[in-house]
Design a protein around this motif. Structure first.
Motif, mmCIF file in Angstrom:
data_model
loop_
_atom_site.group_PDB
_atom_site.id
_atom_site.type_symbol
_atom_site.label_atom_id
_atom_site.label_comp_id
_atom_site.label_asym_id
_atom_site.label_seq_id
_atom_site.Cartn_x
_atom_site.Cartn_y
_atom_site.Cartn_z
ATOM 1 N N UNK B 277 0.834 -1.135 -0.113
ATOM 2 C CA UNK B 277 0.041 -0.009 -0.051
ATOM 3 C C UNK B 277 0.814 1.128 0.115
ATOM 4 N N UNK B 278 1.763 1.325 0.887
ATOM 5 C CA UNK B 278 2.616 2.442 0.868
ATOM 6 C C UNK B 278 3.446 2.653 -0.255
ATOM 7 N N UNK B 279 3.927 1.708 -0.851
ATOM 8 C CA UNK B 279 4.830 1.815 -2.236
ATOM 9 C C UNK B 279 3.894 2.277 -3.310
ATOM 10 N N UNK B 280 2.773 1.850 -3.297
ATOM 11 C CA UNK B 280 1.920 2.390 -4.659
ATOM 12 C C UNK B 280 1.380 3.792 -4.351
ATOM 13 N N UNK B 281 0.997 4.032 -3.088
ATOM 14 C CA UNK B 281 0.501 5.373 -2.768
ATOM 15 C C UNK B 281 1.777 6.318 -3.059
ATOM 16 N N UNK B 282 2.935 6.031 -2.588
ATOM 17 C CA UNK B 282 3.842 6.794 -2.909
ATOM 18 C C UNK B 282 4.225 6.910 -4.149
ATOM 19 N N UNK B 283 4.120 6.002 -4.907
ATOM 20 C CA UNK B 283 4.392 6.091 -6.553
ATOM 21 C C UNK B 283 3.613 7.200 -6.925
ATOM 22 N N UNK B 284 2.096 7.221 -6.678
ATOM 23 C CA UNK B 284 1.102 8.145 -7.240
ATOM 24 C C UNK B 284 1.426 9.377 -6.550
ATOM 25 N N UNK B 285 1.685 9.673 -5.301
ATOM 26 C CA UNK B 285 2.111 10.906 -4.864
ATOM 27 C C UNK B 285 3.122 11.654 -5.388
#
Lengths: 137, 639
Positions: B277-285
């Protein structure tokens, strides 16, 4: 621009994809393995510049992968960064002893991960304030 | 009246026979139960169970036997020689001890079982025939060789069966089971078989001239039969109750351990999906797949913030598990508390600004050094500061102060005062308990796990301090915690109070670690420093030598000091030992490290009788410190 190749070893496909996207955005090529056996085979075949290694893996865990890498003359020099969900206090020392350059706990901070990778690859660092913190990684 | 030289015909009191069988069954049951306890116990507890068990079981078997003897009535009065009776009790206890020892091993092969039963069977036979020899009566006692042999064989065979049954039913975790009761019935019935065969082997011929030595003989009344029975039943009863209690407690401990293991497992498993979750959310941000609109970006940031929250909850859970299983690692050092505080405060700049909270920190520049694990102190500070921020309304104030503790000058106290809602006095102690949560978090929003203060309390108390709170409802709370001051004197006083050999003095040893080709990374340096410290610890003698923590902050990771109470020869031996140990360590060699070991003696000092220990330690400590400063200075000049 870096064209270095990084082997990502993790049994979780989402984690692999996430790392791939992040590393690609930073101009690294990525290859994958999802278990201990495959990781050695991939490393032999492609001779990556760096390996990102999970500890809990099927078919030989991260520690045995590091052992086998060490035992092989041509693979022994590839830097390994351990990225694991396992407990830091119980595994960091052991991972470093086994030859890892760093131990990062999942979920791993992106800035830290990139800093560690650059350092392990001997590249010039873009974010010195992060590197300053590496002792605490 | 009996005529001389007549074979005496005995008869049995069947009530007593039944009583003896009952005691045998009970003793067998106790034996089965005890075997399980001995097996699951470790170390001292095991020895205690083995000894206590052997005594209770031996007493049970012996008492069965004696009541059996008393059940046998001869037409002439019978007395017993009590020293011999006691001897037979010893035989029973030894036999039981051997039996318990054999069945409580982790493995029991046929050979071991046979050997065990030969010992146990013979022990029982010895007890039986010693008991018979204790009889004092006006009769000759003769034995039928066949029956005696048979009784010994029976004793061995029965012991074998008993050992076998016990070994295979000892693992029963419940206090009782049908299987165990059946085993006890079989064993309990079998023991009297041996006994009464032995009794049948003896025949008594009246002979008034024979009296034996009656100087220690006593007669046995029905009152004493009742006495033996009551004592036996009480002893066996106590054993069974103790065993029941022990079983219950060890089950509880096991449950607790399982719960902690489960907790630890779950926490690890939670981290993997959280990581994705963290990885993909940070990729989006970070806009890797394309820029987000401000609103989208804001929402993904909320996801990230929640991931961080979950992550710290998992970390807390794991920390609690470590506390519970005693794996919490604390390494005290000589450190500056102000540095730890300043580092931590920097982390909170953002969240303070977000809530417009003003923070006033007063940290005296001349604060003495503390003796704590800096990362653990930071953890406590983070917990207390985030609580303070969480419970302080927008625009509030937080004050942080540190000073020498007024009530105990060997401690430093840190005070963190907020202008939050305060804590009701009746819960001001409860908040440090595990899982305590404020019932109404109000504006603060989420409750969280309620582990932060519990962890803080454990961390503080394990470093020799304490933590508490004072509060005024609606005005705010002040949290206090203390940490010990670094005191060279208290660190080295154990070796000073120790018995001193003539010629002993205080030696300061310095081990310098140098890297020939520079340090590859800060990590490597810390790691090698840890290896070296562990090696050094191996060379020290407890009570005579003490390794000092890092004596100057900053870059001198690779300087180690040892203070020793020794003479010239001892210091020579120690430095040789250290050199040898470091030379043999492969990991240090691979890293290309070299070591120099040197030592020097402080000017001879001895404590006068009138000087209190504390003062003496203070003097020695001052001199040691000066010595170390000189050594560090000399090294600085060289490099």
């Amino acid at each position: 621009m870096s064209n270095k190749t990084i082997l990502i070893v993790d049994d979780d496909p989402d984690v692999r994809l996430g790392l791939q996207v992040r590393l690609k955005a930073n101009h690294y090529n990525t290859i994958f393995a999802s278990d201990g056996m495959a990781s050695i085979a991939e490393a032999r075949k492609h001779m990556p510049d760096l390996i990102i290694l999970d500890l809990g893996l099927p078919a030989g865990d991260g520690f045995s992968v590091m052992e086998r890498l060490k035992a092989n003359d041509s693979l022994a020099l590839i830097p390994v960064i351990v990225v694991s969900a396992r407990d830091r206090s119980a595994n960091r020392e052991r991972a470093l002893k086994a030859g890892a350059k760093a131990f990062l706990q999942k979920p791993v901070d992106n800035a830290k991960l990139l800093a560690v990778i650059r350092k392990a690859l001997g590249e010039k660092d873009l974010a010195p304030h992060v590197v300053h913190d590496l002792g605490e990684v | 009246m009996t005529s001389p030289d007549m074979v005496l015909v005995g008869s049995y009191n069947y009530l007593l026979v039944a009583l003896s069988v009952l005691i045998a069954i009970l003793a067998s049951y106790a034996a089965l139960d005890l075997a399980g306890r001995v097996t699951s116990a470790q170390g001292k507890a095991r020895l205690l169970w083995l000894n206590g068990g052997a005594m209770a079981m031996g007493f049970g078997i012996w008492s069965m036997h004696y009541i059996g003897m008393l059940a046998f009535r001869l037409p002439i009065p019978v007395q017993y020689d009590w020293p011999t009776v006691l001897l037979s009790l010893v035989a029973a206890i030894v036999a039981s001890g051997i039996a318990l020892f054999v069945v409580s091993r982790h493995k029991m092969g046929v050979i071991r079982a046979v050997l065990g039963s030969v010992f146990m069977g013979n022990g029982i036979a010895i007890m039986h025939y010693t008991g018979m020899a204790a009889m004092r009566l006006a009769a000759m006692c003769s034995y039928s060789a066949t029956l005696v042999t048979l009784s010994v064989i029976l004793a061995i065979v029965i012991s074998f069966v008993a050992l076998w049954l016990t070994f295979y039913s000892r693992e029963e975790t419940t206090a009782w089971s049908w299987r165990k009761i059946c085993c006890a019935l079989v064993m309990g019935a079998a023991i009297p078989v041996m006994h009464y065969t032995g009794m049948a082997a003896a025949s008594f011929t009246s002979s008034p001239s024979v009296h034996g030595n009656r100087s220690h003989a006593i007669s046995v009344s029905s009152l004493s039969v009742a006495g033996v029975t009551v004592v036996t039943l009480t002893v066996l009863g106590i054993v069974l109750l103790t065993s029941l209690a022990d079983r219950w407690f060890s089950l509880q401990a096991l449950e607790l351990q399982l719960k902690d293991e489960f907790l630890s497992h779950v926490s690890h498993e939670l981290r993997s999906p959280l990581s994705a979750i963290y990885q993909f959310a940070s990729i989006l941000v970070d806009g890797i797949p394309g820029e987000l609109r401000p609103e989208q970006s804001e929402y993904v940031r909320i996801i990230l913030r929640n991931v961080r929250q979950l992550e710290s909850m998992i970390a807390d859970l794991l920390e609690v598990t470590r506390i519970r299983v005693g794996k919490l690692n604390i390494e005290p050092q000589r450190v500056s508390l102000s540095d730890a505080i300043t580092d931590t405060l920097n982390m909170f700049e953002g969240s303070l600004a977000a809530k417009e909270i003003a923070l006033f920190a007063s940290i005296p520049g001349d604060l003495p050094l503390a003796y704590v694990d800096p990362s653990r102190v930071r953890q406590v500070l983070i917990n207390l500061l985030s609580n303070a921020i969480k419970f302080t309304a927008k625009g509030g104030k937080i004050k942080l102060q540190t000073r020498i503790f007024e009530k105990d000058p060997s401690l430093l106290v840190v005070e963190i005062a907020d202008t939050g809602r305060g804590i009701r006095p009746e819960v001001s102690n409860l908040i440090f308990e595990r899982l305590y949560q404020v019932t109404d978090p109000g504006e603060a929003g989420r409750k969280g796990l309620g582990l932060g203060l519990y962890i803080s309390k454990e961390l503080v108390t394990r470093q020799g301090g304490s933590i508490w709170v004072t509060s005024e409802p609606q005005k705010g709370s002040s949290f206090f915690f203390t940490v010990p001051l670094f005191s060279l004197a208290s660190l080295i006083s154990p070796i000073l109070t120790n018995e001193v050999k003539p010629g002993d003095a205080i030696a300061v040893m310095l081990v310098e670690m140098d890297s020939q080709d520079g340090w590859p990374s800060p990590d490597a340096r810390i790691e090698m420093s840890n290896v070296a410290r562990t090696l050094l610890q191996l060379c020290l003698l407890p009570d005579l030598d003490v390794a000092l923590p890092k004596m100057n902050s900053g870059d001198a990771q690779e300087l180690f000091f040892v203070v020793a109470r020794t003479n010239k020869h001892g210091a020579e031996v120690m430095s040789r030992r250290v050199r040898e140990q470091f030379r043999r360590c492969e990991r240090l060699q691979i890293a290309g490290l070299t070591f120099t070991v040197s030592y020097s003696f402080l000017s001879p000092m001895s404590r006068s009788v009138s000087e209190p220990m504390g003062e003496f330690a203070g003097h020695v400590a001052a001199e040691v410190q000066e010595h170390i400063n000189t050594m560090i200075e000399a090294r600085r000049v060289l490099t």
